[in-house]
Design an enzyme around this catalytic site. Structure first.
Site, PDB file in Angstrom:
ATOM      1  N   ASP A 139       0.858  -1.180   0.000  1.00 44.04           N
ATOM      2  CA  ASP A 139       0.000   0.000   0.000  1.00 44.04           C
ATOM      3  C   ASP A 139       0.896   1.232   0.000  1.00 44.04           C
ATOM      4  O   ASP A 139       1.775   1.371   0.871  1.00 44.04           O
ATOM      5  CB  ASP A 139      -0.902   0.010   1.226  1.00 44.04           C
ATOM      6  CG  ASP A 139      -2.001  -1.054   1.151  1.00 44.04           C
ATOM      7  OD1 ASP A 139      -2.013  -1.806   0.159  1.00 44.04           O
ATOM      8  OD2 ASP A 139      -2.825  -1.127   2.088  1.00 44.04           O
ATOM      9  N   ASP A 146     -15.189  -2.880  -1.289  1.00 45.34           N
ATOM     10  CA  ASP A 146     -14.787  -2.667   0.096  1.00 45.34           C
ATOM     11  C   ASP A 146     -16.052  -2.406   0.905  1.00 45.34           C
ATOM     12  O   ASP A 146     -16.812  -1.474   0.593  1.00 45.34           O
ATOM     13  CB  ASP A 146     -13.841  -1.467   0.197  1.00 45.34           C
ATOM     14  CG  ASP A 146     -12.640  -1.612  -0.733  1.00 45.34           C
ATOM     15  OD1 ASP A 146     -12.221  -2.769  -0.970  1.00 45.34           O
ATOM     16  OD2 ASP A 146     -12.139  -0.589  -1.225  1.00 45.34           O
TER      17      ASP A 146
END
Length: 244
Positions: free
Chosen positions: A8, A129
Site C-alpha cells: 500500500d 470494500d
C-alpha cells in the site's frame, strides 16, 4: 488459491493503514521497489498494489513508486486506487500492470467497468470494500446504500477477472479475515473472489482454503507479513500443498 502480498503506497512509502484511516499509517519501507523484490525473492508469484493517495484524490498519485516496483520485479502486479477512467486503465496496463482494480467507479459507473472488460479482457478486477456489508467508496471515506452482493451481481457475465472483497472493519486490525462474509459472497456469484482485510495468521489462510471451493481465488496479506506474524515460506508451502 493465490497469495497476494500487499504493498500500500502513501506519499511514496510502503505503509499499512488501520481500518482505512490515512492518519493511522505505519511506514514499513520507504523503498517500494526493494519491497516488491523482497516479496518476489520470498517466492510470491503475484503482488497486490494500492495507491492510497490516489484512492482519495481520484487520480494516480504514487505513479513513480508503482513504476519503481514494475522496474524492480517481473512478478505480475494488480493495482487499485484512483483509477476512474479508460485512459488511466490503458496507461497502467501499457506500463506493465497485469490487472487493474476498479473500486469507486464500479459503484458510480458500472457501464465503464463493462466497457473496460470488453476493451481489456482478463485485466480488469473490481474492488468491493464493505463496512457492515455496505459498499464504501472514495478511499473508504463514504459508505453507500448499496450492498456488496448487489454491486457484485451487476458484473456477472461482464468479464470481470476477479472481485477483491475487503472487510474494512478488519483491515489492518489483525483480527482475522471475515471468512463467513467472503464465502457468502463467493458462493452467490460466478466471479472468483479474492479475500482481503484482517489476515492475522496462517490459520486465516487455512480457514480460507477450507472453503475455497465456494469460489475464493486468493487472499491478500498485509500487516501480518510485515510484522512477521506470517512466515512467507510456511504460507506458500501450505497453499502449494493445497493446490497440488
Amino acid at each position: 488459491m493465490n497469495l497476494y502480498p500487499a504493498i500500500d503506497l502513501k506519499d511514496g512509502n510502503c505503509v499499512r493503514l488501520l481500518r482505512g484511516e490515512m492518519d493511522a499509517a505505519t511506514v514499513f519501507n520507504n523503498d517500494p521497489g526493494a519491497q516488491a523484490k523482497a516479496f518476489r525473492d520470498a517466492g510470491f508469484k503475484k503482488i497486490h498494489l494500492v495507491d492510497l493517495n490516489g484512492a482519495f484524490e481520484g487520480k494516480p498519485v504514487n505513479a513513480e513508486a508503482v513504476e519503481r516496483i514494475l522496474a524492480a520485479t517481473d512478478v505480475p502486479a494488480q493495482l487499485g486506487g484512483g483509477i476512474r477512467d479508460l485512459e488511466t486503465i490503458e496507461m497502467w496496463l501499457s506500463k506493465g500492470i497485469d490487472r487493474v482494480i476498479l473500486g469507486t467507479i464500479a459503484l458510480k459507473d458500472p457501464e465503464l467497468v463493462k466497457t473496460a472488460c470488453r476493451n481489456f479482457p482478463g485485466h480488469i478486477a473490481v474492488g468491493i470494500d464493505a463496512r457492515d456489508g455496505m459498499v464504501a467508496i472514495e478511499g473508504w471515506a463514504e459508505t453507500s446504500e448499496t450492498s456488496a452482493l448487489d454491486l457484485a451481481r451487476k458484473f456477472e457475465d461482464a468479464g470481470v477477472d476477479a472481485i477483491i472483497y475487503t472487510d474494512i472493519d478488519r483491515d489492518g486490525a489483525l483480527q482475522g479475515v471475515n471468512v463467513e462474509a467472503t464465502q457468502s459472497l463467493a458462493s452467490a456469484i460466478s466471479i472468483p473472489v479474492i479475500a482481503s482485510g484482517g489476515v492475522a495468521s496462517i490459520k486465516d489462510i487455512e480457514n480460507l482454503l477450507a472453503v475455497r471451493d465456494s469460489g475464493i481465488e486468493g487472499v491478500i496479506i498485509g500487516r501480518a507479513l510485515y510484522d512477521g506474524r506470517i512466515d512467507p515460506a510456511a504460507a506458500l508451502e501450505l497453499v502449494e500443498q493445497a493446490n497440488a
